[in-house]
Design a protein around this motif. Structure first.
Motif: not given
Length: 621
Positions: A475-476, A508-517, A552-555, A560-562
């Motif tokens: 979500i973040r 939802y993400y695929n429907k809206k096609r959000l971009t990085a950021g 937090t940052t995407i880095e 953390e996700l793995p």
């Protein structure tokens, strides 16, 4: 714009309000932080607020409030929702009752909507409100008994007319049917008046009569100002000694004296401002305190302080000052109150008035000294030390032993070792004995456990912590949903609600096609969200992202996700192994299967178990 067009526009808007869902309109007008702030102390936390949760005991704030999203969630007990769910939980209300409570705060009339809400409770509240107005009018009626009641309040009890109006004090005429006739003309039935505690039924069951007659009426309100019942004092000249000086409304659907404090609806703002509440025993004590300008005072009024009372008080403060009469009954009442308040970690002080004085009399005669007494009120250990001191130095050894035993019991309950040591030394000085003897005599308290049993429901944000964090990261940083399959297959989340959230976020993400950021638009997502049971869980995840991941940052997310993925996989595979073990045990006991069939199915399960074990070994290496 012409006057005519302005009126037409206003009429169209008002018609619109009667058609839309009133709850949506109320939520649009009220800020969630303002509503919750009336009950709990909120502290800023970035763009949100945090607070100690009122629904469970905790030392650090775990309840988060998001004004932007108009939601709240506690990460300690898992409760959350909108303004209605909070008020319903706090007040013990149904949804229509919460709607009725919040509508005036939002400036909304529910006249059209309330036709749909024929709840018995609301009918009784309306009847009680009408009775309150009736009694108030009767106090200024032109007859001798009403004049005598007014004279008693003004002259003998020293109350001003402003106070009489402020507390809505009234007079019940010395008549068997006057109130009942009035309310029946208003459309209320005898049975409704009986349920509201306004009338009584004759022993024959054939007739009803007014419960309160020839009495001065002190209304009891809940914390929101709803009139719930009455405490009725007989007019002295009508007191024949056959009935009690005071009679109260009976306990019923509306009125439970053990759950209400007299005057809290008037005192709550002053309590929050002062940072403490002063509790007196009588309603006249409370009224006089307010008349003298001390507004943070409430009364138990004829009942012992209860756990429900303390829950009410903790909405506004954790600091409590007891101002009871210091006769034997008052000391016992203070003992009970102190024991209860200590259990819920409230800070307690005890105000000791001069002998023979009650708060009402003291406030009238020495109101300038009241703040001094309040400030000087000792904490509970000092209070008990001074209370027991005469017995501790008494000539009779039995008195010394009893007082010492009681004070040692109090000391043993202190969790702070420094405070415990201080009071042991003070006690030893008074008794003139070695302090080590008192250490050796300390009672040993057995720890009590209030841990939930294993069959109690565990809230989602406690049970699925790695799963919650995994979803909160997505979500973040929604761009990480671009190739979601690289993280986890949805079924591995091991919770139907979490699986549904994960799938919906991907769609939802695929429907809206959000971009990085890009960030997820909460309101747009909520409007798109399918009508299922996952909405509350989604709200809690947004708040979790705001609370723990805002800086937090995407880095960091990619680091953390793995880790979370491995934790989730491990948990899922371990649970699957446990299920396989149970299935194998069941097959071995199943006499309906042939030996070949049983062996085949067990071998299949054993093969799956070996694959899972190998996957776990690989994960751990």
């Amino acid at each position: 714009m012409t006057v005519r067009s302005s009126r037409l526009k206003r009429r169209v808007y008002n018609n619109y309000l009667t058609m839309v869902n009133p709850s949506d309109e109320i939520k649009a007008r009220l800020n969630v932080a303002d509503v919750l702030g009336e009950y709990i102390k909120l502290q800023p936390a970035g763009g949100n607020f945090k607070a100690k949760c009122p629904f469970h005991q905790e030392k650090t704030a775990s309840l988060m409030v998001s004004p932007d999203k108009q939601i709240w969630h506690c990460f300690g007990c898992g409760k959350g929702g909108d303004i209605f769910s909070f008020v319903m939980e706090m007040e013990g209300l149904t949804f229509p009752e919460a709607l009725r409570l919040l509508a005036p705060k939002a400036g909304i009339q529910l006249t059209d909507y309330r036709g749909q809400d024929n709840s018995r409770r609301n009918r009784l509240l309306d009847a009680l409100a009408e009775a309150g107005v009736f009694y108030q009018k009767q106090l200024t009626a032109n007859n001798k008994l009403a004049e005598a009641a007014l004279h008693y309040l003004r002259i003998e009890r020293h109350l001003t007319d402003d106070m009489l109006n402020y507390w809505q004090i009234g007079w019940a005429p010395n008549d068997w049917q006057m109130l009942s006739d009035y309310l029946r003309r208003k459309g209320y039935t005898e049975n409704e008046l009986l349920l509201a505690g306004l009338n009584s039924q004759a022993a024959t069951g054939q007739r009803f009569y007014d419960r309160f007659r020839g009495r001065i009426m002190f209304p009891w309100h809940d914390v929101n100002g709803n009139l719930l019942g009455f405490s009725a004092r007989v007019l002295p000249q009508l007191d024949d000694g056959k009935t009690g000086k005071y009679i109260n409304s009976p306990q019923n659907l509306i009125y439970d004296k053990s759950k209400q404090l007299f005057g809290l609806w008037r005192a709550k703002a002053a309590i929050k401002e002062a940072g403490r509440v002063i509790i007196v025993e009588g309603q006249m004590d409370c009224i006089m305190a307010h008349q003298q300008g001390f507004k943070n005072v409430v009364a138990t009024s004829g009942t012992a302080l209860t756990e429900d009372h303390l829950k009410l008080i903790k909405r506004y403060t954790e600091n409590l000052v007891l101002a009871f009469d210091m006769d034997q009954a008052g000391i016992l009442a203070a003992d009970r109150a102190i024991a209860l308040a200590s259990q819920v970690n409230m800070n307690i002080r005890v105000l000791r008035l001069p002998a023979g004085k009650d708060p009402d009399e003291f406030l009238r005669q020495h109101n300038q000294d009241w703040p001094v007494l309040v400030e000087a009120a000792p904490p509970i250990m000092e209070y008990y030390f001074q209370l027991l001191r005469p017995q501790l130095v008494a000539d009779k050894v039995e008195s010394r032993k009893a007082a010492t035993k009681r004070f040692l019991t109090l000391i043993s309950k202190l969790s702070d070792v420094v405070e415990r040591d201080y009071w042991l030394k003070k006690l030893a000085q008074v008794l003139r004995i070695e302090v080590q003897l008192l250490y050796d005599s300390l009672p040993t308290n057995q720890p009590t456990t209030n841990q939930p049993t294993t069959n109690q429901p565990i809230k989602q944000l406690v049970k699925n912590r790695p799963v919650d964090l995994f979803l909160a990261w997505l979500i973040r940083f929604p761009s990480l949903l671009d190739n979601a399959s690289q993280w986890l297959e949805p079924e591995l989340l091991n919770s139907p609600t979490a699986v549904q959230i994960y799938k919906n976020l991907i769609v939802y993400y695929n429907k809206k096609r959000l971009t990085a950021g890009d960030n997820l638009d909460y309101n747009d997502l909520l409007a798109w969200w399918p009508a299922d049971q996952s909405g509350d869980y989604l709200n809690s995840l947004f708040l979790l992202a705001d609370k723990d991941l805002a800086e937090t940052t995407i880095e960091q997310a990619l680091i953390e996700l793995p880790k979370l993925t491995r934790l989730i996989q491990r948990a899922y595979w371990h649970q699957r192994l446990s299920v396989i073990s149970q299935q194998i045990a069941g097959l071995e006991k199943d006499k309906s299967l042939s030996d070949d069939k049983r062996e085949l199915e067990i071998n299949i399960l054993m093969g799956e178990a070996e694959e899972l074990s190998q996957a776990l070994r690989t994960l751990d290496n």
